[in-house]
Design a protein around this motif. Structure first.
Motif, PDB file in Angstrom:
ATOM      1  N   ARG A 259       0.833  -1.204   0.000  1.00 25.83           N
ATOM      2  CA  ARG A 259       0.000   0.000   0.000  1.00 25.83           C
ATOM      3  C   ARG A 259       0.870   1.259   0.000  1.00 25.83           C
ATOM      4  O   ARG A 259       0.468   2.290  -0.553  1.00 25.83           O
ATOM      5  CB  ARG A 259      -0.915   0.000   1.234  1.00 25.83           C
ATOM      6  CG  ARG A 259      -1.424   1.375   1.646  1.00 25.83           C
ATOM      7  CD  ARG A 259      -2.496   1.360   2.703  1.00 25.83           C
ATOM      8  NE  ARG A 259      -3.785   0.997   2.162  1.00 25.83           N
ATOM      9  CZ  ARG A 259      -4.506   1.748   1.329  1.00 25.83           C
ATOM     10  NH1 ARG A 259      -4.038   2.891   0.895  1.00 25.83           N
ATOM     11  NH2 ARG A 259      -5.681   1.368   0.902  1.00 25.83           N
ATOM     12  N   ARG A 260       2.052   1.179   0.597  1.00 24.21           N
ATOM     13  CA  ARG A 260       2.923   2.348   0.752  1.00 24.21           C
ATOM     14  C   ARG A 260       4.016   2.426  -0.327  1.00 24.21           C
ATOM     15  O   ARG A 260       4.924   3.237  -0.206  1.00 24.21           O
ATOM     16  CB  ARG A 260       3.529   2.345   2.159  1.00 24.21           C
ATOM     17  CG  ARG A 260       2.482   2.626   3.241  1.00 24.21           C
ATOM     18  CD  ARG A 260       2.948   2.223   4.638  1.00 24.21           C
ATOM     19  NE  ARG A 260       1.988   2.650   5.660  1.00 24.21           N
ATOM     20  CZ  ARG A 260       0.891   1.974   5.983  1.00 24.21           C
ATOM     21  NH1 ARG A 260       0.607   0.830   5.369  1.00 24.21           N
ATOM     22  NH2 ARG A 260       0.062   2.439   6.915  1.00 24.21           N
ATOM     23  N   GLY A 261       3.929   1.587  -1.366  1.00 20.24           N
ATOM     24  CA  GLY A 261       4.814   1.760  -2.509  1.00 20.24           C
ATOM     25  C   GLY A 261       5.983   0.806  -2.622  1.00 20.24           C
ATOM     26  O   GLY A 261       6.920   1.060  -3.375  1.00 20.24           O
ATOM     27  N   ILE A 262       5.954  -0.309  -1.886  1.00 23.87           N
ATOM     28  CA  ILE A 262       7.039  -1.297  -1.946  1.00 23.87           C
ATOM     29  C   ILE A 262       6.757  -2.320  -3.054  1.00 23.87           C
ATOM     30  O   ILE A 262       5.616  -2.744  -3.246  1.00 23.87           O
ATOM     31  CB  ILE A 262       7.201  -2.000  -0.581  1.00 23.87           C
ATOM     32  CG1 ILE A 262       7.699  -0.997   0.472  1.00 23.87           C
ATOM     33  CG2 ILE A 262       8.117  -3.208  -0.670  1.00 23.87           C
ATOM     34  CD1 ILE A 262       9.090  -0.432   0.208  1.00 23.87           C
ATOM     35  N   ASP A 263       7.818  -2.725  -3.767  1.00 27.43           N
ATOM     36  CA  ASP A 263       7.682  -3.643  -4.901  1.00 27.43           C
ATOM     37  C   ASP A 263       8.182  -5.061  -4.628  1.00 27.43           C
ATOM     38  O   ASP A 263       7.780  -5.993  -5.320  1.00 27.43           O
ATOM     39  CB  ASP A 263       8.493  -3.106  -6.100  1.00 27.43           C
ATOM     40  CG  ASP A 263       8.108  -1.690  -6.477  1.00 27.43           C
ATOM     41  OD1 ASP A 263       6.913  -1.445  -6.695  1.00 27.43           O
ATOM     42  OD2 ASP A 263       9.014  -0.833  -6.549  1.00 27.43           O
ATOM     43  N   MET A 264       9.108  -5.227  -3.677  1.00 26.84           N
ATOM     44  CA  MET A 264       9.730  -6.533  -3.436  1.00 26.84           C
ATOM     45  C   MET A 264       9.890  -6.757  -1.938  1.00 26.84           C
ATOM     46  O   MET A 264      10.193  -5.820  -1.206  1.00 26.84           O
ATOM     47  CB  MET A 264      11.119  -6.606  -4.088  1.00 26.84           C
ATOM     48  CG  MET A 264      11.152  -6.325  -5.569  1.00 26.84           C
ATOM     49  SD  MET A 264      12.845  -6.041  -6.154  1.00 26.84           S
ATOM     50  CE  MET A 264      13.543  -7.693  -5.978  1.00 26.84           C
ATOM     51  N   MET A 265       9.710  -8.008  -1.523  1.00 24.87           N
ATOM     52  CA  MET A 265       9.904  -8.385  -0.129  1.00 24.87           C
ATOM     53  C   MET A 265      10.461  -9.801  -0.041  1.00 24.87           C
ATOM     54  O   MET A 265      10.331 -10.568  -0.987  1.00 24.87           O
ATOM     55  CB  MET A 265       8.568  -8.347   0.629  1.00 24.87           C
ATOM     56  CG  MET A 265       8.114  -6.964   1.017  1.00 24.87           C
ATOM     57  SD  MET A 265       6.348  -6.761   0.790  1.00 24.87           S
ATOM     58  CE  MET A 265       6.215  -6.778  -0.968  1.00 24.87           C
ATOM     59  N   ASP A 266      11.045 -10.128   1.096  1.00 22.13           N
ATOM     60  CA  ASP A 266      11.478 -11.504   1.363  1.00 22.13           C
ATOM     61  C   ASP A 266      11.292 -11.764   2.844  1.00 22.13           C
ATOM     62  O   ASP A 266      11.324 -10.836   3.655  1.00 22.13           O
ATOM     63  CB  ASP A 266      12.954 -11.694   1.011  1.00 22.13           C
ATOM     64  CG  ASP A 266      13.861 -11.097   2.079  1.00 22.13           C
ATOM     65  OD1 ASP A 266      14.337 -11.859   2.954  1.00 22.13           O
ATOM     66  OD2 ASP A 266      14.069  -9.870   2.082  1.00 22.13           O
ATOM     67  N   CYS A 267      11.097 -13.022   3.196  1.00 23.81           N
ATOM     68  CA  CYS A 267      11.021 -13.372   4.620  1.00 23.81           C
ATOM     69  C   CYS A 267      11.090 -14.887   4.767  1.00 23.81           C
ATOM     70  O   CYS A 267      10.597 -15.624   3.910  1.00 23.81           O
ATOM     71  CB  CYS A 267       9.710 -12.860   5.222  1.00 23.81           C
ATOM     72  SG  CYS A 267       9.672 -12.943   7.027  1.00 23.81           S
ATOM     73  N   VAL A 268      11.706 -15.338   5.865  1.00 24.66           N
ATOM     74  CA  VAL A 268      11.755 -16.781   6.148  1.00 24.66           C
ATOM     75  C   VAL A 268      10.445 -17.276   6.755  1.00 24.66           C
ATOM     76  O   VAL A 268      10.263 -18.478   6.926  1.00 24.66           O
ATOM     77  CB  VAL A 268      12.907 -17.137   7.128  1.00 24.66           C
ATOM     78  CG1 VAL A 268      14.259 -16.807   6.511  1.00 24.66           C
ATOM     79  CG2 VAL A 268      12.730 -16.426   8.474  1.00 24.66           C
ATOM     80  N   LEU A 269       9.524 -16.371   7.071  1.00 26.72           N
ATOM     81  CA  LEU A 269       8.338 -16.727   7.856  1.00 26.72           C
ATOM     82  C   LEU A 269       7.496 -17.862   7.246  1.00 26.72           C
ATOM     83  O   LEU A 269       7.164 -18.817   7.958  1.00 26.72           O
ATOM     84  CB  LEU A 269       7.477 -15.479   8.078  1.00 26.72           C
ATOM     85  CG  LEU A 269       6.532 -15.518   9.269  1.00 26.72           C
ATOM     86  CD1 LEU A 269       7.299 -15.708  10.569  1.00 26.72           C
ATOM     87  CD2 LEU A 269       5.708 -14.244   9.329  1.00 26.72           C
ATOM     88  N   PRO A 270       7.133 -17.812   5.956  1.00 23.58           N
ATOM     89  CA  PRO A 270       6.271 -18.893   5.463  1.00 23.58           C
ATOM     90  C   PRO A 270       6.934 -20.265   5.518  1.00 23.58           C
ATOM     91  O   PRO A 270       6.266 -21.254   5.848  1.00 23.58           O
ATOM     92  CB  PRO A 270       5.957 -18.477   4.018  1.00 23.58           C
ATOM     93  CG  PRO A 270       6.944 -17.429   3.669  1.00 23.58           C
ATOM     94  CD  PRO A 270       7.346 -16.764   4.948  1.00 23.58           C
TER      95      PRO A 270
END
Length: 375
Positions: A259-270
Motif C-alpha cells: 500500500r505504501r509503494g514497496i515492490d519486493m519483499m522476502d522473509c523466512v516466515l512462510p
C-alpha cells in the motif's frame, strides 16, 4: 541479451505493479521472494517453489560464503546450476547476518572481521569482498554491503551507521563494476529518522543503483513504527526503480508495505512457520498441532489449490506434524508459500484494476473472521 530493467505498469495510490526484466526471466511486482538461505528453500524442491508462483528466490551471502564457500559454488557452475533454479536469484550482502549471527565481530571503516558461527573460523567481509562473493555466486540482483543497527538505538549511533553504509555503498558500486544483465541495489538506512532517511536516499541517488532497498526495518521496531517510515521512505527513492523492503514479513506487514509503494519483499516466515506447524490461511494463522484438528477431515483452507489442501485433511497434517514426519514440513511449507504468492497475485490484480482499497478491506475482514469453527 536482456538487460536488467523495470517497467511500472499501473499504480493505485502509492501501490504499484510492474515487471522487472532480467536475462533469466521476468519478475512480477509486487513480488515475494522465498528465502533459500543455504541454496535451498527448506523442505521444497526448486520446481515446487516455482509452482507456487515464485519468480525469484533469495540466497544468503553470509551462509554460502561459510559453507560450501562461494569459490566452490563458482567452480561448480554458479548458484543457479548448483541449486537447480534457472530463474532470477537475489543475494543479500551478508551484512545483516554478520551483525546478528557471527561471533566476536569487529567493525571498522574497512569492513567487518568475525568468527563463523559454524566452526569459529576467522573471516573478513568488506564491500569489495561482498561484491566478489556475489559475483562468484552469479546472482542476478546483488545487494550493496551495509551495516544495519538493531532498533531501538541512539540517533547518533544510527546516523554514524547510516553514513558508514553510504561510504560502503560507493565502494560496493565501484567494486561491482560493469556487469551487463546483473543489477546492484543500494540500501537506504537511517532508522526511524526522516531526515537521516532523506540524507541516505540522496547519497544513494547520487551514486546510482539499479534498484533501492529500504533497510533497517523489521528489526524490532514494531509494525506501527515500520509503517510510519514506509509512509515517506519509498517516496524518497527513485520512482522508476524497484523498491525492496528487506526481511518482511507477516501477511498484514506485506499488504501494508505494498500500500505504501514497496515492490519486493522476502522473509523466512512462510517456510520457517511451515516447519513448526503454523499455516497461513485467508482466515488467519492455524496451528495444526492443536488438538482440535486431530479428527478434522476438512482441508486447511477450502479455497486453496495447493497439494496440502487438495490432497490431505487437517487430521492428517495434525498427525504428521505431531509425529515430526518430513512430509509435514513439505506440505505445510508448500501451503504457506502458495498462500504468500496468491496474496501477491491478488494485490497485483487489484492494483491493475484500480481496486486496491476494496481488496485490502476484504483481506482484513476475512482475516478478522478467524479460523473455521471446530467440528
Amino acid at each position: 541479451m536482456t538487460r536488467f530493467s523495470f517497467d511500472l505498469t499501473a499504480t493505485d495510490g502509492a501501490a504499484r505493479t510492474g515487471v522487472i526484466h532480467t536475462p533469466r526471466g521476468e519478475v512480477r511486482t509486487p513480488a515475494f521472494m522465498p528465502v533459500g538461505t543455504a541454496a535451498t528453500v527448506k523442505a521444497m524442491l526448486p520446481g515446487s517453489v516455482r509452482e507456487t508462483g515464485a519468480d525469484i528466490l533469495l540466497g544468503n551471502t553470509y551462509h554460502l560464503m561459510l559453507r560450501p564457500t562461494a569459490e566452490r559454488i563458482d567452480r561448480l557452475g554458479g548458484l543457479h546450476r548448483f541449486m537447480n533454479w534457472d530463474r532470477p536469484i537475489l543475494t543479500d550482502s551478508g551484512g545483516f547476518q554478520v551483525m546478528s549471527l557471527a561471533e566476536l565481530r569487529k567493525l571498522t571503516e574497512e569492513g567487518v572481521t568475525f568468527r563463523s558461527h559454524i566452526d569459529g573460523s576467522r573471516h573478513t567481509l568488506t564491500p569489495e569482498r561482498s561484491m566478489e562473493i556475489q559475483r562468484l555466486l552469479g546472482s542476478d540482483i546483488v545487494m550493496a554491503f551495509d551495516e544495519c543497527p538493531a532498533l531501538p538505538a541512539e540517533r547518533d549511533r544510527i546516523a554514524a551507521s547510516m553514513r558508514l553504509s553510504m561510504r560502503w555503498a560507493q565502494r560496493s558500486r565501484d567494486a561491482f563494476g560493469d556487469r551487463p544483465g546483473h543489477a546492484l541495489f543500494g540500501i537506504q538506512q537511517g532508522g526511524l529518522e526522516p531526515d537521516l532517511r532523506a540524507e541516505s536516499a540522496e547519497a544513494l541517488r547520487g551514486i546510482g543503483f539499479d534498484g533501492y532497498a529500504v533497510g533497517g526495518l523489521a528489526v524490532g521496531e514494531g509494525q506501527e513504527a515500520m509503517f510510519g517510515v514506509l509512509d515517506y521512505a519509498p517516496g524518497q527513492l527513485p520512482e522508476d526503480k524497484p523498491r525492496y523492503l528487506m526481511g518482511v514479513g507477516k501477511p498484514d506487514d506485506i499488504v501494508g508495505a505494498v500500500r505504501r509503494g514497496i515492490d519486493m519483499m522476502d522473509c523466512v516466515l512462510p517456510s520457517r512457520s511451515g516447519r513448526t506447524g503454523q499455516a497461513f490461511t485467508r482466515r488467519g494463522v492455524v496451528n495444526i498441532r492443536n488438538a482440535r484438528h486431530a479428527d478434522d477431515p476438512r482441508p486447511l483452507d477450502e479455497a486453496c489449490a495447493c497439494p496440502a489442501c487438495r490432497g490431505y485433511s487437517r487430521a492428517y497434517l495434525h498427525h504428521v506434524s505431531r509425529a515430526k514426519e518430513i512430509i509435514a514440513s513439505m506440505l505445510m511449507t508448500w501451503h504457506n508459500l502458495h498462500y504468500y504468492q496468491e496474496l501477491m497475485a491478488g494485490m497485483r490484480d487489484a492494483i491493475a484494476a484500480g481496486s486496491f482499497d476494496a481488496w485490502e478491506a476484504e483481506f482484513h475482514a476475512t482475516r478478522a473472521l478467524g479460523d473455521i469453527d471446530p467440528i
